[in-house]
Design a protein around this motif. Structure first.
Motif, PDB file in Angstrom:
ATOM      1  N   THR A 432       6.824  -2.243   2.694  1.00 12.75           N
ATOM      2  CA  THR A 432       8.042  -3.046   2.696  1.00 12.75           C
ATOM      3  C   THR A 432       9.234  -2.161   2.367  1.00 12.75           C
ATOM      4  N   SER A 433      10.417  -2.619   2.763  1.00 14.79           N
ATOM      5  CA  SER A 433      11.634  -1.866   2.449  1.00 14.79           C
ATOM      6  C   SER A 433      11.802  -1.737   0.950  1.00 14.79           C
ATOM      7  N   GLU A 434      11.431  -2.795   0.216  1.00 13.31           N
ATOM      8  CA  GLU A 434      11.569  -2.770  -1.239  1.00 13.31           C
ATOM      9  C   GLU A 434      10.713  -1.672  -1.873  1.00 13.31           C
ATOM     10  N   SER A 435       9.458  -1.544  -1.381  1.00  9.30           N
ATOM     11  CA  SER A 435       8.561  -0.536  -1.967  1.00  9.30           C
ATOM     12  C   SER A 435       9.024   0.874  -1.629  1.00  9.30           C
TER      13      SER A 435
END
Length: 570
Positions: A432-435
């Motif tokens: 994910t972009s967050e990770s």
């Protein structure tokens, strides 16, 4: 739960046993239908021409066309079936072969292993090409000879003589050209390897005007290959022409013999024509086998090489799914040497790293620091001794399960062709972009990445060539921190960093330490060494000092440079 065993080539092919049986059945029908042209000509010459019956001719022609349509359809179906079997075997083996090549290369650094990936395409091409089809057709050679024998024994004898001559010429071609082509391939491979090695030093070669000398070395290696290939090609050309001469002569000889037998009243004109056509068909599988001989030799060699490679990959302790490690690293009397006859790079190294601890490793060049880092993450296998993580031998862990819990930054940073984000996420499809951003922020690389032309979508090029050394190192650090690993091993992580970058590295490591990550840090810069809890000094492949940072630094600064065996400093 035990890990899946490595799939062997024979097992992969066995999955398509029913398809191979069907292909063999189609081949039987196809070869039976190849008798139709001979039978048709026999009936036309001996029945239609003598009876002058157009109805018989029409019916025979209709039956012949139906047989030809069936022959074409079955041939196409068989070929498509073999292509799919070849693709299926390739797909079934690809994961096992790819993993085996990478894992074996990590241990041996043998570039020849990359050729095993090409072995897959050799096997696929042979199964899906004319090679496998010729093997299915080969059993019909004696059947065709028997049918020719029924027409007249002399026909069969003549065809058999022709077959034996063609086989002898094929064997002679292989005998006279095989060794030369093998030597030429070896020279060419050596030349290509030299060029590949030179490409890694292209900047130095260009700057110091070494291009001409590199070219001369390459030419000197390729010239013998060209000479050997020319000699082999000349001999192959002569023998190929001899084979064509035999085939053409045999066709005429059959007609000549047939004409003599017709004059003698032993056979009919129709039988003579039918024997000539059938003789051509009897020669066809032999010609196919001869044409497929080199592909078959390549297939057999590739098959054996993959069996050997996968047997080594399968010869390991069964892996089990273990829980997420806490990061307790333990090395017990670990030694490492490249081969049995070489001097050891590391000797009897024993150490431990606890969660939430930063252990620094220092020492002179060629003391074994980078090799030790590789052993800690399982990139190399100890020659003796054991590397344990949470009490388990690293060999007991499934690499795909363990990998996400390890962070490793090698001394020579290499990124893969892709985007910055893909490299940070280790090309995980579910990232994910967050990770990705979290890993970049943990490495204090987020702001630097934001300044790139396309941010996280910037393509790094092969090896990360589009980034500077410092940018590559910070992206690689973010990759190492991706997924919150339990163990972090960093080899000279600040070699390309400026003062700001080194401060960001120190902050990142201290944050990881506070999260309970076990950290091994190989570095010589005072600022980075200052954040370690414990220091280990390597000398000549042995631990010379091991103790709290300040005590070790005091011993070193006092000029009492220790010599092996190890000395523990309190």
């Amino acid at each position: 739960m035990a890990a899946d065993s490595v799939l062997m080539p024979g097992d992969a092919l066995a999955r398509y046993r029913s398809g191979l049986i069907a292909a063999a059945a189609y081949s039987a029908v196809i070869n039976a239908l190849y008798l139709v042209p001979s039978l048709y000509m026999l009936q036309v010459y001996d029945r239609v021409l003598t009876s002058r019956n157009l109805t018989t001719l029409t019916m025979l022609t209709v039956l012949m066309l139906a047989a030809y349509i069936a022959l074409a359809a079955l041939g196409a179906i068989r070929n498509m079936m073999l292509v799919r079997i070849g693709n299926g075997v390739d797909a079934a083996l690809s994961s096992s072969v790819f993993d085996a090549v990478f894992n074996r290369y990590a241990l041996t650094r043998d570039l020849r292993l990359l050729g095993r990936l090409n072995d897959l395409s050799v096997i696929r091409s042979f199964i899906g090409g004319s090679g496998m089809a010729s093997l299915f057709d080969a059993p019909w050679i004696p059947i065709y000879l028997f049918v020719v024998y029924l027409m007249h024994p002399y026909f069969a004898l003549l065809v058999l003589i022709g077959l034996l001559i063609l086989v002898a010429l094929a064997l002679l071609t292989e005998w006279t050209t095989g060794s030369k082509l093998g030597q030429a391939s070896a020279f060419q491979s050596a030349a290509n390897a030299g060029v590949s090695n030179a490409m890694h030093s292209i900047d130095a070669i260009s700057a110091m005007g070494m291009t001409a000398r590199v070219r001369e070395r390459w030419s000197g290696q390729t010239l013998p290959a060209a000479v050997l290939q020319s000699k082999a090609a000349d001999r192959a050309s002569m023998l190929t022409s001899a084979s064509k001469f035999v085939r053409i002569t045999l066709q005429s000889a059959i007609l000549c013999l047939g004409a003599a037998l017709v004059i003698a009243g032993d056979v009919t004109p129709g039988l003579m024509i039918a024997a000539s056509i059938l003789a051509s068909r009897a020669l066809a599988p032999v010609e196919q086998l001869i044409a497929s001989w080199k592909p078959f030799v390549g297939f057999r060699k590739s098959w054996a090489q993959l069996k050997e490679l996968l047997a080594l990959a399968d010869d390991r302790a069964p892996s089990v799914v273990l829980p997420r490690p806490a990061g307790r690293l333990l090395l017990e009397q670990v030694s490492f040497r490249l081969s049995s006859g070489d001097e050891p790079i590391l000797q009897n190294v024993s150490l431990s790293v606890s969660p939430g601890e930063i252990v620094g490793i220092i020492g002179p060049s060629a003391s074994g620091k980078s090799t030790l880092a590789k052993l800690m993450v399982g990139a190399c296998k100890p020659s003796s001794g054991v590397v344990r993580l949470d009490g388990f031998d690293l060999a007991a862990w499934n690499r795909d399960d363990l990998g996400p819990h390890l962070g490793y930054l090698p001394q020579e940073v290499q990124l893969m062709d892709g985007t910055v984000g893909e490299n940070i996420s280790r090309f995980a499809t579910d990232a994910t972009s967050e990770s990705i951003i979290a890993a970049a922020k943990a490495a204090h690389a987020h702001d630097a990445i934001a300044r790139l032309p396309q941010g996280y979508n910037t393509r790094v090029g092969i090896g990360g060539e589009s980034l500077s050394g410092g940018q590559r190192q910070r992206v690689a650090l973010a990759r190492a921190l991706y997924g919150e690993p339990a163990l972090l091993v960093l080899d000279e992580p600040n070699s390309n960093l400026d003062e700001i970058g080194e401060k960001a590295l120190q902050d990142a490591l201290l944050a990881a330490k506070s999260s309970g990550v076990s950290i091994v840090l190989i570095s010589h810069r005072p600022g980075t060494v200052a954040i370690t809890d414990r220091l280990i000094v390597l000398k000549d492949g042995r631990i010379a000092l091991n103790g709290p940072r300040d005590a070790v630094l005091t011993t070193l600064n006092a000029g009492r440079a220790p010599a092996p065996p190890a000395k523990t400093v309190e």
